[in-house]
Design an enzyme around this catalytic site. Structure first.
Site, PDB file in Angstrom:
ATOM      1  N   CYS A   1       0.807  -1.231   0.000  1.00  0.00           N
ATOM      2  CA  CYS A   1       0.000   0.000   0.000  1.00  0.00           C
ATOM      3  C   CYS A   1       0.833   1.271   0.000  1.00  0.00           C
ATOM      4  CB  CYS A   1      -0.916   0.013   1.208  1.00  0.00           C
ATOM      5  SG  CYS A   1      -2.274  -1.104   0.976  1.00  0.00           S
TER       6      CYS A   1
HETATM    7  N1  CO8 Z   1     -20.164  -9.872   6.730  1.00  0.00           N
HETATM    8  C1  CO8 Z   1     -20.718 -10.005   7.945  1.00  0.00           C
HETATM    9  N2  CO8 Z   1     -20.002 -10.165   9.074  1.00  0.00           N
HETATM   10  C2  CO8 Z   1     -18.676 -10.223   8.959  1.00  0.00           C
HETATM   11  C3  CO8 Z   1     -18.017 -10.105   7.727  1.00  0.00           C
HETATM   12  C4  CO8 Z   1     -18.822  -9.935   6.569  1.00  0.00           C
HETATM   13  N3  CO8 Z   1     -18.281  -9.814   5.353  1.00  0.00           N
HETATM   14  N4  CO8 Z   1     -16.694 -10.187   7.923  1.00  0.00           N
HETATM   15  C5  CO8 Z   1     -16.506 -10.338   9.235  1.00  0.00           C
HETATM   16  N5  CO8 Z   1     -17.703 -10.373   9.875  1.00  0.00           N
HETATM   17  C6  CO8 Z   1     -17.952 -10.558  11.296  1.00  0.00           C
HETATM   18  C7  CO8 Z   1     -16.784 -11.218  11.991  1.00  0.00           C
HETATM   19  O1  CO8 Z   1     -16.853 -12.620  11.876  1.00  0.00           O
HETATM   20  C8  CO8 Z   1     -16.956 -10.740  13.421  1.00  0.00           C
HETATM   21  O2  CO8 Z   1     -17.914 -11.522  14.054  1.00  0.00           O
HETATM   22  P1  CO8 Z   1     -17.718 -11.929  15.610  1.00  0.00           P
HETATM   23  O3  CO8 Z   1     -17.677 -10.623  16.348  1.00  0.00           O
HETATM   24  O4  CO8 Z   1     -18.915 -12.765  15.878  1.00  0.00           O
HETATM   25  O5  CO8 Z   1     -16.411 -12.668  15.660  1.00  0.00           O
HETATM   26  C9  CO8 Z   1     -17.537  -9.333  13.244  1.00  0.00           C
HETATM   27  O6  CO8 Z   1     -18.090  -9.298  11.930  1.00  0.00           O
HETATM   28  C10 CO8 Z   1     -16.503  -8.256  13.392  1.00  0.00           C
HETATM   29  O7  CO8 Z   1     -15.347  -8.637  12.601  1.00  0.00           O
HETATM   30  P2  CO8 Z   1     -14.012  -7.818  12.600  1.00  0.00           P
HETATM   31  O8  CO8 Z   1     -13.601  -7.550  14.016  1.00  0.00           O
HETATM   32  O9  CO8 Z   1     -13.026  -8.491  11.693  1.00  0.00           O
HETATM   33  O10 CO8 Z   1     -14.532  -6.462  11.913  1.00  0.00           O
HETATM   34  P3  CO8 Z   1     -13.821  -5.076  11.867  1.00  0.00           P
HETATM   35  O11 CO8 Z   1     -14.716  -4.079  12.460  1.00  0.00           O
HETATM   36  O12 CO8 Z   1     -12.412  -5.142  12.365  1.00  0.00           O
HETATM   37  O13 CO8 Z   1     -13.737  -4.793  10.303  1.00  0.00           O
HETATM   38  C11 CO8 Z   1     -12.049  -4.791   8.581  1.00  0.00           C
HETATM   39  C12 CO8 Z   1     -12.998  -5.629   9.461  1.00  0.00           C
HETATM   40  C13 CO8 Z   1     -12.927  -3.933   7.674  1.00  0.00           C
HETATM   41  C14 CO8 Z   1     -11.211  -5.712   7.753  1.00  0.00           C
HETATM   42  C15 CO8 Z   1     -11.176  -3.899   9.489  1.00  0.00           C
HETATM   43  O14 CO8 Z   1     -10.577  -4.649  10.500  1.00  0.00           O
HETATM   44  C16 CO8 Z   1     -10.083  -3.168   8.746  1.00  0.00           C
HETATM   45  O15 CO8 Z   1     -10.277  -2.549   7.732  1.00  0.00           O
HETATM   46  N6  CO8 Z   1      -8.894  -3.138   9.325  1.00  0.00           N
HETATM   47  C17 CO8 Z   1      -7.787  -2.387   8.739  1.00  0.00           C
HETATM   48  C18 CO8 Z   1      -7.065  -3.272   7.836  1.00  0.00           C
HETATM   49  C19 CO8 Z   1      -6.191  -2.526   6.863  1.00  0.00           C
HETATM   50  O16 CO8 Z   1      -6.056  -1.348   6.807  1.00  0.00           O
HETATM   51  N7  CO8 Z   1      -5.600  -3.308   6.058  1.00  0.00           N
HETATM   52  C20 CO8 Z   1      -4.791  -2.809   5.012  1.00  0.00           C
HETATM   53  C21 CO8 Z   1      -4.829  -3.850   3.990  1.00  0.00           C
HETATM   54  S1  CO8 Z   1      -4.420  -3.277   2.464  1.00  0.00           S
HETATM   55  C22 CO8 Z   1      -2.738  -3.311   2.216  1.00  0.00           C
HETATM   56  O17 CO8 Z   1      -1.933  -3.144   3.060  1.00  0.00           O
HETATM   57  C23 CO8 Z   1      -2.302  -3.581   0.825  1.00  0.00           C
HETATM   58  C24 CO8 Z   1      -2.107  -5.019   0.580  1.00  0.00           C
HETATM   59  C25 CO8 Z   1      -1.861  -5.235  -0.851  1.00  0.00           C
HETATM   60  C26 CO8 Z   1      -3.094  -5.193  -1.738  1.00  0.00           C
HETATM   61  C27 CO8 Z   1      -3.860  -6.476  -1.801  1.00  0.00           C
HETATM   62  C28 CO8 Z   1      -4.746  -6.579  -3.006  1.00  0.00           C
HETATM   63  C29 CO8 Z   1      -5.659  -7.803  -3.038  1.00  0.00           C
END
Ligand code: CO8
Length: 373
Positions: free
Chosen positions: A156
């Site tokens: 990123c």
């Molecule tokens: N639908 C419904 N529920 C879901 C879903 C879904 N799709 N996904 C997860 N849940 C559930 C989980 O199972 C969890 O349930 P429970 O509480 O019962 O365990 C609940 O929802 C909450 O889950 P999370 O705690 O995981 O949810 P978050 O509020 O943390 O949101 C995110 C998830 C959106 C992924 C968030 O954590 C996030 O964005 N974090 C930051 C990550 C970030 O910035 N990453 C950067 C990545 S990009 C990068 O660096 C480049 C890489 C190279 C590119 C790649 C290209 C492919």
């Protein structure tokens, strides 16, 4: 030392949009199919039943409403769930070169330049579709730029790190005018069968022209006042895809060869790093955060951006101070902050300050302070 400006930017938006509902409908059909096919194993407790995804969760947790893709065929078919991108003959332009050239031509036009004025092309993105010859050299040939060209990958932070490389090349005298191009073709690396990450990414290409200030004839140039990069190793955002995969055929296509992350951990670990990084840069440069007219931030998650902005600028932040593009484009890896810069800089007046900042896998953070000329 040569003074350096960013004198033009470009944005190529792919032809197909995919909404959250489309993606979730497909994912949930796959869940039904999987749970039916594995009913006995699930009943016996040997396999976990898969849970539905939801558009409400996606929008609330990430701010993403849709994303663009270069190829939509296959993504929404429960039996395929990936873009069907046909191999091209070696004589044809690669998809990433095609995307990058579209953005690069716009950036050149804005900078009042033509391809022959460029003496360095850097293609910087999360993945290149082949190892060699460099996509940047392919673009050099196709556009007719001079000098040299190379690819670089820092997930990123590829775009900001490449701008820093361009600035240093100009300051050091190895180039006068640099095209930094970010053809972010992310969709082939998305695991559309993974509920946690199937919604996160989109395809896009961005480009900027970086040049010696005294050469620039652009009417929309930004002086580079300060650059800073930092990295710290973490496996919380990872893909094990690579050229060695084929040597272990049994594991060559396991899900760890696609993007995967510990999203919560990333959130918790990266945010303090970002804040400390920017705080140190602002202190050294004697700039107060409130002096920035705009923060063009990395676009991974709306809640993450709101946290950074509030920490820097306080609670009463206008949405225009740190524009969000991920609602329409999703996370476009390194291109996100450049999309925000490209779309939201026309109202800048001479002396206005802006911050271009990326953060992501590695971990990596890149930040560039810009002043409108
Ligand atoms: N639908 C419904 N529920 C879901 C879903 C879904 N799709 N996904 C997860 N849940 C559930 C989980 O199972 C969890 O349930 P429970 O509480 O019962 O365990 C609940 O929802 C909450 O889950 P999370 O705690 O995981 O949810 P978050 O509020 O943390 O949101 C995110 C998830 C959106 C992924 C968030 O954590 C996030 O964005 N974090 C930051 C990550 C970030 O910035 N990453 C950067 C990545 S990009 C990068 O660096 C480049 C890489 C190279 C590119 C790649 C290209 C492919």
């Amino acid at each position: 030392m040569n003074k350096v400006v960013i004198s033009g930017s470009g944005l190529y938006t792919p032809p197909y949009s995919v909404s959250n509902d489309e993606l979730v409908n497909c994912y949930n059909s796959y869940v039904d199919q999987f749970n039916q096919q594995n009913a006995a194993e699930i009943e016996a407790g040997n396999t976990h039943a898969l849970a539905y995804s939801s558009s409400e969760f996606i929008e609330k947790a990430s701010g993403i409403k849709s994303r663009y893709v270069m190829v939509k065929d296959g993504i929404l078919d429960t039996n395929i769930m990936m873009p069907l991108i046909a191999d091209r003959p070696s004589e044809s332009l690669s998809m990433q070169a095609e995307m990058g050239i579209e953005a690069a031509n716009q950036a050149l036009q804005q900078a009042n330049l033509t391809a022959e004025d460029i003496d360095l092309v850097i293609v910087a993105c999360a993945y290149t579709q082949r190892a060699y010859p460099a996509i940047a050299i392919e673009i050099q040939q196709a556009m007719g730029t001079k000098g040299f060209a190379y690819d670089m990958l820092v997930a990123c932070s590829s775009a900001t790190f490449a701008i820093v490389n361009a600035v240093n090349a100009i300051r050091g005298g190895t180039a006068n005018r640099v095209l930094v191009i970010n053809p972010e073709l992310t969709s082939p690396q998305i695991n559309f069968r993974d509920r946690d990450s199937h919604f996160i990414f989109g395809d896009v290409a961005t480009a900027v022209v970086v040049e010696r200030a005294e050469l620039s004839t652009s009417t929309n140039a930004f002086s580079v006042l300060s650059t800073r990069c930092v990295t710290e190793y973490s496996s919380n955002i990872r893909s094990n895809f690579g050229f060695v995969n084929r040597c272990d055929p049994e594991n060559a296509t396991t899900s760890d060869k696609l993007f995967h992350q510990q999203g919560r951990k990333v959130f918790k670990e990266l945010l303090p790093m970002i804040y400390q990084h920017l705080d140190a840069q602002f202190t050294d440069e004697q700039i107060k955060p409130e002096e920035f007219k705009r923060l063009w931030l990395h676009q991974a998650n709306i809640n993450m951006n709101l946290f950074v902005v509030k920490k820097l600028l306080g609670d009463n932040v206008e949405p225009t101070q740190a524009p969000i593009v991920l609602d329409e484009y999703a996370n476009t890896a390194s291109a996100g902050s450049v999309i925000a810069f490209h779309k939201f800089n026309q109202d800048f007046k001479t002396g206005d300050l802006g911050l271009l900042c990326s953060f992501g896998a590695g971990y990596s953070i890149g930040s560039i302070v810009l002043e409108k000329c």
